[in-house]
Structures are given as C-alpha cells and as structure tokens.
Write an enzyme that holds these catalytic residues in place. Structure first.
Site, short mmCIF file in Angstrom:
data_model
loop_
_atom_site.label_atom_id
_atom_site.label_comp_id
_atom_site.label_asym_id
_atom_site.label_seq_id
_atom_site.Cartn_x
_atom_site.Cartn_y
_atom_site.Cartn_z
N ASP A 107 0.83 -1.21 0.00
CA ASP A 107 0.00 0.00 0.00
C ASP A 107 0.86 1.25 0.00
OD1 ASP A 107 0.78 -0.71 2.68
OD2 ASP A 107 -0.59 0.80 3.44
N GLU B 292 0.05 -1.23 5.60
CA GLU B 292 1.10 -0.87 6.55
C GLU B 292 0.93 0.57 7.02
OE1 GLU B 292 5.04 0.85 7.74
OE2 GLU B 292 3.73 1.41 6.08
#
Length: 483
Positions: A77, A144
């Site tokens: 991400d 994350e």
C-alpha cells in the site's frame, strides 16, 4: 535521462507497472490480484492469506538448496496525498512519474516509492533467472501505512525463513536494526451548532505549501505543522476578541505532518480590521521562525460566509487543546553514540470538522514502550483537561529491539564493504516498521531493514534517489549469494 534507461532496468520496469495499479491503504485489491497473477504465471508457489498479504516462494538455484532461507519483505500500500490543486482519483488513476536530475518524482502526488520500490526489488528477483540464491520467500503486506493490518494479522505459520530483510527504509547506506513502537490517540468534541450572534464577521484563514513529511522519520527536522500554526493564531485572537470557531480542517493522515489547513471563525464586525492586521504580523513572524525549513509557505485570509458556529465554551476548549497538545520530539535516546536520535515523539496529525463534531487525530511513537505509554498519557491528559467528549486509542504496535547477535546484520555489513569499499551505518529508526510485529509472531527471526534513499515521503514532495536503487539491488543480490 529517459525512464527506459533507468537501472536496474527490471526494478524500474516493475516499479512503473506497480504505479499503474491503484493501491491506497485498505484498497489494495488490484495489487493483490497483480501479485497473485505474477506468481502463478511463473509457476511459483503463491499464497494469499485471509488479510490479503501475499507470499511468493522461489526455490533455490541448483546447488544451494540447503542454504538459509531468506525472507524479503515490503508493503504494497501507499500513502495517497496530493497538492491542493491537483486532480486525481487514487482509487482508479495511475501515479504519473518523471525524472528530475538524479531523482524520480510524481506529478502533483506522492510517488509511492514507500514502499513500491521495495515491492519492485522483490519482483525483479522473483522474475530473474540469472542470479544465485538459496530458497527465497517474498512477502508483500497490506495496509502498513494506516494500521499495520497485514503484519498484525499475518498467519503465525506462513513464514518458513530464518532471516527477514525488510525493504522499507529510506536511506541507502543505513542499516536499521530496531524501530519505534506506536499508538494513536483520537479526541472528539461533540456539540449542537448555534446561530452566529449579531454583528459578527466571518473570516477564513489558511496556510499551505508546508514541507510536511513522515511523522516518524521527519519529526525531528523542525518543520512547521499547519494545525499548530492555525491553532496558535486562534488562541492569541480569542484572548483579545469575542471569537467563535466555525470550522477547522487540516491534515489527512495520522502518520504525516500536516502541510496545509483552513479555519473559519467569527469576530465582532468592529474588530475585523484589527484581526487582519494581527494576521499580517503573525504570518510574518511565523515565516521568520521557519525561514530554513519552510521556503514555500503561503498564507491567505478572506471574508467567509457561515450560518452556524461551534458553541463558545466548546470552541474555547478545542482551541486550548490544540494550543497545548504536544507536537514534535519529546525526548532523544540516552546513548549519545547514536547521535541525536529521537526516542519519543507525538504528531498532531488531523483536525476535521464534521456535522456536529470536531475530531482530532494524533500519533505517538517511542523506541521504549514505557515511554510510549507516558507520551500517550501526556497527550490524553491535555484532551481530558480540555473537556473532550471521547478519547480513543488504537491497539498500537510494538517496538523492535536490536538483536546483538544478528548473523544477517554481519553478512549485510560484510557485503556492503566488499561492494562499496566503506562501512554502512547501523542505527535504529524512529518510524514504525512491521519488524516489530514480526518479532512478536516469529521471535526467532533475524531481521534487518534497509532501502534506497527517499525524501519527502508521505507528501507530494516524495522523491526517490535513482542511483541508490541500483546500490540497494546489488547489495540484496550479494546478500542472497553470500547466504
């Protein structure tokens, strides 16, 4: 230099592919599908767990089947931030990149090198048929940036390796062997909007163009915080005038230092010209204070229209809280040999005004868990004293403690000296890394974090140092060969 000429060619080719795939935190479905297809097309064992983490295993090259198994890890991400006047749909549009000297940048948005370049390095290794290595596991985690969700929910039996190389650091030549733990604190003020008293004048004041940056890696760089600037002005003005706050909006992410913000407030009509004069003096003072770190700071004030305001007593409590709550470094590590390394900090990250409530998001970090608790309590106490209706903390994530007997660290260090003729710097990082969570589930793991040089991460100023990518890639290959 053209993008097709960037080296390593395979790494930058995969990074370009990745940046065509929308992958905001919590919306990584297209990236997961891409990784799954990538592994299956190459006949590699590919696992997608219940959280969306992707693990791809590659067998050892002939003759190295008995070597230690190395895990390469990055998160899929990215933080999605943009310039105020730039149009993009992060759920559907690609990231457009361009070369600026020795740096790769994005047009008006975050670049996504954090941690797209780590993913690209892994993909290039998985795709290659001309490198020497033992068994490899490549782990790509989700979410994350906003909650460490992937690492926090990783299956405790999925990883089989003995060593883990995290590719989510931002300074080539620095080996990170520990990281800070973190927690977020969110305060909410609820109210019933009231009509503005008679003879009041509405003002909209804003700041933009701040440097911003990562709330861990950049918190010690004395950069301005848009929320703190605007709260400071409101605090001084409410000491002099009958001020009512109507709106306060600034910041987007808990792990980014806010770059811009806007407030709407009302003062008696008779005081409007003096407020403008105060603003001019105030902004000149702030520009002087941040002369070094904020060269593109822009201030604006104009009249505004609003029908309702936050009740006076609630407005005052909010302004007091934002003035008083800590932002920045709280303490540095006691070991002076590590330099002026941040130990504990807090980031005043987001203020947003909704229909009948105002929400304040903050994030705390520390490499010592007891001091993390103290930092959280310090921030919480301000909101308690300032009468917040609710104060909520997330579960947080643990610090990663240094392993004094790390074999991986010594191998990586020897490889670096052999390749580049100098020693790397071994240090802890104030940012949170997924290594902290991996260490809880896999306490035996020998871990190290490194990566190419980046600047301005979590902001539209994000840029990737092109030559450093080749150095990191060559180093990873040398580590694989040595192990």
């Amino acid at each position: 230099m053209n993008k097709k000429d960037l080296k390593p060619k395979s790494v930058f080719r995969f990074f370009e592919e990745i940046n065509r795939i929308p992958r905001p935190s919590k919306h990584e479905e297209k990236m997961i599908a891409y990784l799954k297809e990538f592994g299956n097309e190459r006949g590699l064992e590919t696992i997608v767990d219940a959280t969306g983490n992707v693990l791809i295993r590659k067998p050892a090259t002939k003759g190295h089947e008995g070597a230690s198994k190395l895990i390469l890890q990055s998160h899929m991400d990215m933080v999605c931030d943009k310039l105020v006047d730039h149009e993009i749909d992060f759920l559907n549009d690609p990231i457009e990149t361009y070369i600026d000297g020795e740096w790769l940048r994005a047009k008006g948005t975050t670049l996504g090198a954090d941690d797209g370049i780590g993913c690209a390095i892994e993909l290039a290794i998985l795709d290659a048929d001309d490198i020497e290595h033992g068994p490899i596991e490549c782990l790509f985690t989700v979410d994350e940036e906003t909650g460490l969700t992937g690492a926090n929910n990783l299956d405790g039996n999925i990883l089989k390796g003995d060593m883990l190389l995290n590719l989510d650091s931002e300074d080539e030549g620095l080996f990170y062997v520990s990281c800070a733990g973190g927690k977020t604190t969110t305060a909410t003020y609820k109210y019933n909007k009231v009509e503005v008293p008679k003879d009041m004048f509405f003002v909209c004041a804003s700041v933009k163009g701040l440097t911003g940056g990562h709330s861990g890696d950049d918190i010690n760089k004395k950069r301005a915080n848009a929320i703190k600037i605007l709260a400071r002005f409101l605090y001084s003005e409410q000491q002099k005038y009958d001020l009512y706050l109507a709106k306060f909006n600034s910041g987007k992410l808990h792990n980014a230092i806010p770059r811009d913000g806007e407030i709407v407030f009302a003062v008696p009509f008779a005081d409007k010209e003096q407020v403008r004069a105060d603003w001019n003096v105030f902004t000149a003072e702030v520009e002087e204070e941040f002369l070094v770190t904020e060269k593109n700071m822009q201030f604006h004030m104009e009249s505004a229209d609003a029908a309702y305001v936050i009740p006076k007593e609630t407005s005052q409590r909010i302004i007091h809280a934002l003035q008083a709550v800590h932002h920045g470094v709280f303490s540095v590590v006691q070991d002076l040999s590590l330099g002026n390394l941040t130990e504990t900090s807090s980031n005043l990250a987001v203020v947003k005004t909704e229909d009948s409530q105002l929400i304040i998001h903050t994030s705390q970090r520390s490499s010592i868990m007891s001091n993390l608790t103290n930092m959280v309590n310090t921030v919480t106490s301000v909101f308690e004293l300032a009468g917040a209706d609710t104060i909520v903390h997330n579960d947080g994530y643990p610090a990663w403690k240094m392993n004094p007997n790390s074999k991986l660290r010594e191998v990586a260090k020897d490889c670096y000296v052999r390749l580049f003729g100098e020693e790397p710097t071994i240090i802890g990082i104030h940012a949170g890394l997924e290594c902290g969570l991996f260490s809880e589930r896999y306490p035996h793991l020998d871990m190290l974090s490194m990566g190419p040089t980046m600047r301005g991460v979590h902001s539209p100023d994000e840029k990737l140092h092109i030559p450093s990518v080749e150095k990191v890639y060559d180093l990873v290959l040398e580590i694989l060969k040595t192990i």
